[in-house]
Scaffold this active site. Structure first.
Site, PDB file in Angstrom:
ATOM      1  N   ASP B   7       1.718   5.222  -2.110  1.00  5.25           N
ATOM      2  CA  ASP B   7       2.051   3.093  -1.977  1.00  5.25           C
ATOM      3  C   ASP B   7       0.428   2.933  -1.992  1.00  5.25           C
ATOM      4  O   ASP B   7       0.207   3.193  -0.869  1.00  5.25           O
ATOM      5  CB  ASP B   7       2.962   3.934  -0.941  1.00  5.25           C
ATOM      6  CG  ASP B   7       3.382   2.318  -0.628  1.00  5.25           C
ATOM      7  OD1 ASP B   7       3.703   1.634  -1.956  1.00  5.25           O
ATOM      8  OD2 ASP B   7       3.279   2.019   0.615  1.00  5.25           O
ATOM      9  N   GLU B  68       3.358   4.184  -7.214  1.00 12.00           N
ATOM     10  CA  GLU B  68       3.576   2.974  -7.212  1.00 12.00           C
ATOM     11  C   GLU B  68       3.066   2.459  -8.717  1.00 12.00           C
ATOM     12  O   GLU B  68       2.043   2.169  -8.635  1.00 12.00           O
ATOM     13  CB  GLU B  68       4.342   2.184  -5.894  1.00 12.00           C
ATOM     14  CG  GLU B  68       4.912   0.724  -6.294  1.00 12.00           C
ATOM     15  CD  GLU B  68       5.028  -0.045  -4.865  1.00 12.00           C
ATOM     16  OE1 GLU B  68       5.611   0.590  -3.772  1.00 12.00           O
ATOM     17  OE2 GLU B  68       4.743  -0.920  -5.040  1.00 12.00           O
ATOM     18  N   ASP B 141       4.659   2.069   5.101  1.00 10.44           N
ATOM     19  CA  ASP B 141       3.741   2.745   3.648  1.00 10.44           C
ATOM     20  C   ASP B 141       4.001   4.037   3.643  1.00 10.44           C
ATOM     21  O   ASP B 141       3.967   5.134   2.393  1.00 10.44           O
ATOM     22  CB  ASP B 141       2.118   2.116   4.395  1.00 10.44           C
ATOM     23  CG  ASP B 141       2.025   1.088   4.528  1.00 10.44           C
ATOM     24  OD1 ASP B 141       0.907   0.936   3.169  1.00 10.44           O
ATOM     25  OD2 ASP B 141       1.828   0.934   5.032  1.00 10.44           O
TER      26      ASP B 141
END
Lengths: 190, 190
Positions: B7, B68, B141
């Site tokens: 992430d 991501e 996260d």
């Protein structure tokens, strides 16, 4: 002072190396474009850009790297590619301990033409004149990379003088930071 | 199949490693956050992220990396930092020849909760349940990185089956490409 300018892009990454100090004629050391195939995966393209930038750093040993600052106003897809390419250029320079500076497109245009709203042709014409070339470098990304390097040589010097003035006149923490920055800039300029 | 989920972020880059195949219980191998100081220069921060990701790749040897996908609708400054951090993660994986896949936040949420509009708490709760943890991983996260890895294990398998079906039923150039892709995915999964 030798500066590598990088106009970041996934398809064409302009690179240009300029030697010079403010107030003296500038010299072009090299100019080119690092290209990656549009149909390759993003990871592969970033690896190719890394290899290309590393080759330019190895061959020309610049003392500083100037990269165009990326904004996200424009087309989403293009901006992401540009931001990724610029991240790779910044990473390559920082890994070697080289100072990296970001300049906006209008700062670069203003530095070489006197107007922050100059068009590509005007930037190309001034780069040709300032570096005493026979013709504007092509493609435009290559000319932009040289303009970035010129902008950095001129602006870097101005920033340096400003920091020295601040350091000399205000002995607070800000002055110490400015002095440290100046010292660092000077080290990298020798 | 072992997947590293990332992430991306300049301040906090979530990382999570998950082992598993679709239809079997998943196993968390590791989870954490690569942090960089907010007052450091961008170049330094990207170097620290590179070092952090390299350590995770060295230690856990994943077969694929899921990152991501970054969009630029949001805050300009944050998005640029996120795009830069994601570029470094993609670069690290591609340099090792690992397949890199990007998943949108809604694909990840839909994969682990059944809804593309699930909130952070719901994602955290499902990650906890699917990996049989005692509590949701923190910060968010870190949980998001695990969700990315889970999403990739499940979606990768679905894509794989689809490509095999296409390859089996239409013997054109598209099928050859799909077959090649499937072969590549399978190689990387062994």
């Amino acid at each position: 002072m030798r500066v590598l300018g990088v106009d970041p892009g996934l398809t064409r990454c302009g690179v240009g190396v300029v030697d010079g100090v403010p107030g003296r004629p500038l010299t072009m050391v090299g100019v080119g474009v690092v290209r990656t195939p549009a149909d390759a995966e993003t990871g592969r393209r970033l690896v190719l850009i890394e290899q290309g930038i590393e080759e330019w750093l190895d061959e020309h040993r610049p003392e500083a790297v100037a990269v165009e600052r990326v904004f996200s106003q424009h087309n989403v897809r293009t901006v992401m590619g540009t931001a990724q390419a610029s991240a790779v250029a910044i990473l390559c320079a920082a890994r070697r301990g080289l100072p990296v500076h970001l300049h906006t497109p209008s700062e670069v245009k203003a530095a070489v033409t006197g107007s922050g709203r100059a068009d590509k042709a005007q930037v190309g014409a001034m780069v040709t004149r300032l570096l005493r070339l026979d013709a504007p470098p092509k493609p435009a990304d290559a000319a932009d990379a040289l303009a970035l390097a010129i902008c950095h040589i001129w602006r870097g010097a101005a920033t340096n003088r400003l920091q020295q003035a601040i350091a000399a006149h205000s002995p607070g923490p800000a002055a110490r930071t400015a002095a440290a920055r100046t010292a660092r800039t000077q080290e990298s300029a020798t």
